[in-house]
Write a protein that holds these residues in place. Structure first.
Motif, PDB file in Angstrom:
ATOM      1  N   ILE A   1      -6.803 -18.046  -6.478  1.00  0.00           N
ATOM      2  CA  ILE A   1      -7.334 -17.597  -5.189  1.00  0.00           C
ATOM      3  C   ILE A   1      -6.236 -16.919  -4.370  1.00  0.00           C
ATOM      4  O   ILE A   1      -6.431 -15.838  -3.783  1.00  0.00           O
ATOM      5  N   GLY A   2      -5.058 -17.544  -4.323  1.00  0.00           N
ATOM      6  CA  GLY A   2      -3.955 -16.970  -3.585  1.00  0.00           C
ATOM      7  C   GLY A   2      -3.501 -15.630  -4.140  1.00  0.00           C
ATOM      8  O   GLY A   2      -3.180 -14.700  -3.387  1.00  0.00           O
ATOM      9  N   TYR A   3      -3.504 -15.505  -5.471  1.00  0.00           N
ATOM     10  CA  TYR A   3      -3.081 -14.250  -6.115  1.00  0.00           C
ATOM     11  C   TYR A   3      -4.005 -13.100  -5.729  1.00  0.00           C
ATOM     12  O   TYR A   3      -3.545 -12.027  -5.294  1.00  0.00           O
ATOM     13  N   PHE A   4      -5.294 -13.320  -5.867  1.00  0.00           N
ATOM     14  CA  PHE A   4      -6.236 -12.253  -5.522  1.00  0.00           C
ATOM     15  C   PHE A   4      -6.283 -12.017  -4.013  1.00  0.00           C
ATOM     16  O   PHE A   4      -6.529 -10.891  -3.565  1.00  0.00           O
ATOM     17  N   GLY A   5      -6.036 -13.057  -3.232  1.00  0.00           N
ATOM     18  CA  GLY A   5      -5.973 -12.878  -1.790  1.00  0.00           C
ATOM     19  C   GLY A   5      -4.811 -11.967  -1.389  1.00  0.00           C
ATOM     20  O   GLY A   5      -4.971 -11.072  -0.548  1.00  0.00           O
ATOM     21  N   LEU A   6      -3.644 -12.188  -2.005  1.00  0.00           N
ATOM     22  CA  LEU A   6      -2.492 -11.330  -1.725  1.00  0.00           C
ATOM     23  C   LEU A   6      -2.742  -9.893  -2.174  1.00  0.00           C
ATOM     24  O   LEU A   6      -2.361  -8.934  -1.480  1.00  0.00           O
ATOM     25  N   LEU A   7      -3.379  -9.727  -3.337  1.00  0.00           N
ATOM     26  CA  LEU A   7      -3.695  -8.375  -3.800  1.00  0.00           C
ATOM     27  C   LEU A   7      -4.623  -7.656  -2.823  1.00  0.00           C
ATOM     28  O   LEU A   7      -4.440  -6.460  -2.533  1.00  0.00           O
ATOM     29  N   ALA A   8      -5.622  -8.415  -2.319  1.00  0.00           N
ATOM     30  CA  ALA A   8      -6.569  -7.806  -1.387  1.00  0.00           C
ATOM     31  C   ALA A   8      -5.871  -7.407  -0.082  1.00  0.00           C
ATOM     32  O   ALA A   8      -6.108  -6.319   0.460  1.00  0.00           O
ATOM     33  N   VAL A   9      -5.002  -8.279   0.418  1.00  0.00           N
ATOM     34  CA  VAL A   9      -4.274  -7.972   1.657  1.00  0.00           C
ATOM     35  C   VAL A   9      -3.363  -6.762   1.442  1.00  0.00           C
ATOM     36  O   VAL A   9      -3.280  -5.860   2.286  1.00  0.00           O
ATOM     37  N   TRP A  10      -2.647  -6.759   0.308  1.00  0.00           N
ATOM     38  CA  TRP A  10      -1.756  -5.623   0.009  1.00  0.00           C
ATOM     39  C   TRP A  10      -2.537  -4.316  -0.080  1.00  0.00           C
ATOM     40  O   TRP A  10      -2.111  -3.290   0.453  1.00  0.00           O
ATOM     41  N   ARG A  11      -3.693  -4.355  -0.719  1.00  0.00           N
ATOM     42  CA  ARG A  11      -4.522  -3.150  -0.842  1.00  0.00           C
ATOM     43  C   ARG A  11      -4.978  -2.661   0.532  1.00  0.00           C
ATOM     44  O   ARG A  11      -4.924  -1.451   0.825  1.00  0.00           O
ATOM     45  N   PHE A  12      -5.398  -3.595   1.376  1.00  0.00           N
ATOM     46  CA  PHE A  12      -5.871  -3.210   2.710  1.00  0.00           C
ATOM     47  C   PHE A  12      -4.741  -2.611   3.544  1.00  0.00           C
ATOM     48  O   PHE A  12      -4.918  -1.578   4.212  1.00  0.00           O
ATOM     49  N   VAL A  13      -3.566  -3.231   3.501  1.00  0.00           N
ATOM     50  CA  VAL A  13      -2.433  -2.754   4.298  1.00  0.00           C
ATOM     51  C   VAL A  13      -1.995  -1.363   3.860  1.00  0.00           C
ATOM     52  O   VAL A  13      -1.615  -0.529   4.691  1.00  0.00           O
ATOM     53  N   THR A  14      -2.046  -1.093   2.577  1.00  0.00           N
ATOM     54  CA  THR A  14      -1.562   0.200   2.078  1.00  0.00           C
ATOM     55  C   THR A  14      -2.534   1.351   2.355  1.00  0.00           C
ATOM     56  O   THR A  14      -2.115   2.505   2.330  1.00  0.00           O
ATOM     57  N   VAL A  15      -3.799   1.054   2.599  1.00  0.00           N
ATOM     58  CA  VAL A  15      -4.766   2.146   2.802  1.00  0.00           C
ATOM     59  C   VAL A  15      -5.280   2.237   4.227  1.00  0.00           C
ATOM     60  O   VAL A  15      -5.912   3.241   4.583  1.00  0.00           O
ATOM     61  N   VAL A  16      -5.040   1.218   5.063  1.00  0.00           N
ATOM     62  CA  VAL A  16      -5.627   1.214   6.399  1.00  0.00           C
ATOM     63  C   VAL A  16      -5.075   2.350   7.264  1.00  0.00           C
ATOM     64  O   VAL A  16      -5.749   2.821   8.204  1.00  0.00           O
ATOM     65  N   ASP A  17      -3.853   2.826   6.976  1.00  0.00           N
ATOM     66  CA  ASP A  17      -3.289   3.942   7.747  1.00  0.00           C
ATOM     67  C   ASP A  17      -3.802   5.300   7.269  1.00  0.00           C
ATOM     68  O   ASP A  17      -3.585   6.311   7.944  1.00  0.00           O
ATOM     69  N   LEU A  18      -4.471   5.303   6.107  1.00  0.00           N
ATOM     70  CA  LEU A  18      -4.909   6.566   5.525  1.00  0.00           C
ATOM     71  C   LEU A  18      -6.392   6.832   5.718  1.00  0.00           C
ATOM     72  O   LEU A  18      -6.857   7.943   5.445  1.00  0.00           O
ATOM     73  N   MET A  19      -7.130   5.802   6.168  1.00  0.00           N
ATOM     74  CA  MET A  19      -8.580   5.954   6.308  1.00  0.00           C
ATOM     75  C   MET A  19      -9.095   4.996   7.368  1.00  0.00           C
ATOM     76  O   MET A  19      -8.370   4.070   7.772  1.00  0.00           O
ATOM     77  N   PRO A  20     -10.327   5.185   7.828  1.00  0.00           N
ATOM     78  CA  PRO A  20     -10.904   4.249   8.808  1.00  0.00           C
ATOM     79  C   PRO A  20     -10.950   2.821   8.259  1.00  0.00           C
ATOM     80  O   PRO A  20     -10.944   2.599   7.040  1.00  0.00           O
TER      81      PRO A  20
END
Length: 210
Positions: A46-65
């Motif tokens: 759960i923690g592994y996929f949670g970190l992946l999801a957070v990392w994915r969100f942080v890396t794209v939130v500045d590029l799109m709504p």
């Protein structure tokens, strides 16, 4: 038609009826959630996929709504949920196919989902028993066989003490109310070991005694 793979057992969890004088003191099986948490590392997944999801969100939130950023993160969340669901299913199958039995003479373990086997561990062949108790009351009781019984870690997993590969110790894994079960086991083992053994003397023994 429904089929029970264990319907031929004369006594649940045992390949044959206990001999006269042997009594069943306790029977149980692992807690499904505790087994998934401890033997299949559910929290780590759960923690592994949670970190992946957070990392994915942080890396794209500045590029799109934000809405699109969340949508881009969603596949990782779904994948993590599927993996966790599969782990829980494996734990459920393992728990449902397992029966631990404590009698006045031994510990018996019917284990295995695909390949079922029953371990019979007489108290006189056991050394120490170690209890790993969790805050929710579940726990694992590991049994030291003193080398009297050679077991394969892979064959009996997850019903083995974690990280003890060299000298495999069978274990009652993730059982509810583990402290009470440990007390039952300790009392039964102590009573059995302290029972005097009467040996019939042969004529040669009698002559030597004289």
């Amino acid at each position: 038609m429904p089929h029970d793979d264990f319907e031929i057992e004369p006594v649940k969890g045992l390949p044959e009826r206990p001999p006269e004088g042997e009594e069943i003191l306790w029977q149980g099986r692992p807690s499904t959630f505790a087994l998934a948490r401890e033997s299949l590392n559910l929290y780590w997944v759960i923690g592994y996929f949670g970190l992946l999801a957070v990392w994915r969100f942080v890396t794209v939130v500045d590029l799109m709504p934000i809405g699109q950023a969340l949508a881009a993160t969603l596949p990782l969340i779904v994948l993590g949920a599927v993996v966790c669901g599969l782990l829980y299913l494996v734990a459920l199958i393992q728990a449902r196919s397992t029966v631990y039995t404590i009698t006045t003479s031994r510990v018996a373990m019917r284990i295995g989902a695909a390949l079922t086997l029953t371990l019979n561990l007489p108290y006189r062949e056991l050394g120490t028993a170690a209890l790993d108790l969790r805050k929710d009351g579940t726990g694992t009781i590991a049994l030291d066989t003193n080398g009297n019984t050679k077991l394969s870690y892979l064959v009996i997993w997850p019903h083995a003490r974690p990280w003890h590969f060299g000298s495999t110790q069978p274990a009652l894994r993730c059982i509810p109310d583990a402290e009470r079960v440990a007390d039952i086991l300790a009392e039964a083992a102590e009573a059995r070991i302290n029972v005097p053994q009467v040996v019939r003397a042969t004529p040669l023994d009698a002559m030597a005694a004289e």
